[in-house]
Design a protein around this motif. Structure first.
Motif, short mmCIF file in Angstrom:
data_model
loop_
_atom_site.label_atom_id
_atom_site.label_comp_id
_atom_site.label_asym_id
_atom_site.label_seq_id
_atom_site.Cartn_x
_atom_site.Cartn_y
_atom_site.Cartn_z
N LEU A 21 0.82 -1.20 0.00
CA LEU A 21 0.00 0.00 0.00
C LEU A 21 0.86 1.26 0.00
CD1 LEU A 21 -2.81 -1.01 2.52
CD2 LEU A 21 -2.95 -0.91 0.03
N ALA A 22 1.96 1.24 0.74
CA ALA A 22 2.85 2.39 0.80
C ALA A 22 3.50 2.66 -0.56
CB ALA A 22 3.92 2.17 1.87
N PHE A 25 0.92 4.15 -2.86
CA PHE A 25 0.68 5.55 -2.47
C PHE A 25 1.82 6.43 -2.97
CE2 PHE A 25 1.35 8.98 0.63
CZ PHE A 25 0.14 9.64 0.52
N TRP A 26 3.04 5.94 -2.84
CA TRP A 26 4.22 6.72 -3.22
C TRP A 26 4.28 6.92 -4.74
CZ3 TRP A 26 7.62 9.36 -0.32
CH2 TRP A 26 8.78 9.81 -0.93
N TYR A 28 1.77 6.61 -7.22
CA TYR A 28 0.64 7.14 -7.99
C TYR A 28 0.01 8.32 -7.29
CZ TYR A 28 1.15 2.86 -10.58
OH TYR A 28 1.66 1.86 -11.34
N ASP A 41 4.34 12.95 1.01
CA ASP A 41 4.13 11.50 0.94
C ASP A 41 4.92 10.78 2.03
OD1 ASP A 41 2.50 11.97 -1.19
OD2 ASP A 41 3.84 11.10 -2.70
N SER A 44 3.35 11.44 5.40
CA SER A 44 2.09 10.70 5.48
C SER A 44 2.33 9.23 5.81
CB SER A 44 1.32 10.80 4.17
OG SER A 44 0.98 12.12 3.89
N LEU A 45 3.32 8.63 5.16
CA LEU A 45 3.62 7.21 5.40
C LEU A 45 4.16 6.98 6.81
CD1 LEU A 45 5.13 6.32 1.93
CD2 LEU A 45 2.97 5.51 2.89
N MET A 88 -4.04 6.64 5.63
CA MET A 88 -3.70 6.67 4.20
C MET A 88 -4.84 7.30 3.39
SD MET A 88 -0.67 5.71 4.17
CE MET A 88 -0.53 5.95 2.43
N LEU A 89 -6.08 6.98 3.71
CA LEU A 89 -7.21 7.58 3.00
C LEU A 89 -7.28 9.09 3.24
CD1 LEU A 89 -9.99 4.88 3.44
CD2 LEU A 89 -8.80 5.54 1.34
N ILE A 92 -4.56 10.55 1.07
CA ILE A 92 -4.95 10.53 -0.34
C ILE A 92 -5.95 11.65 -0.62
CG2 ILE A 92 -6.25 9.23 -2.08
CD1 ILE A 92 -4.90 6.69 -0.88
N ARG A 95 -4.15 14.92 -0.57
CA ARG A 95 -3.28 15.06 -1.74
C ARG A 95 -4.11 15.34 -3.00
NH1 ARG A 95 0.72 10.26 -3.08
NH2 ARG A 95 -1.20 9.34 -3.85
#
Length: 104
Positions: A21-22, A25-26, A28, A41, A44-45, A88-89, A92, A95
């Motif tokens: 998932l990380a 996320f990184w 895209y 990013d 966030s992670l 994460m949501l 996103i 972002r």
């Protein structure tokens, strides 16, 4: 079982999935890839991982001891996974909002 492993078992077991998932996320969306975006990013992670770790420990320590030994791991895993996804949501959504703003 080693107490340290027992306490962190949820994170150990979910680490491959969190890593997938990380990376997604990184990577895209691919553009724009500015230093500010990379910093956002990365932060966030790190925050998602720290929140997940905190939730895992909280779940493990607050599970009902009368429900059985496995319940500690079940609750810890559920809380850790839920908090990671929530963070994460939120990242996103923030972002997407940030990238959709008109350039100034």
């Amino acid at each position: 079982m080693n107490p340290t492993v027992e306490l962190n078992l949820a994170l150990i077991l979910f680490l491959p999935w969190f890593s997938i998932l990380a990376v997604l996320f990184w990577l895209y969306p691919r553009q724009p890839r500015t230093p500010v975006r990379r910093a956002f990013d990365g932060i966030s992670l790190v925050l998602a991982t720290l929140l997940s770790g905190w939730g895992m420990h909280w779940g493990f320590l607050h599970a009902d001891p009368h429900a059985g030994a496995i319940w500690k791991q079940v609750l810890a895993t559920s809380v850790a996974y839920g908090l990671f996804l929530m963070a994460m949501l939120a990242a996103i959504a923030l972002r997407v909002w940030w990238l959709s703003r008109p350039a100034r």
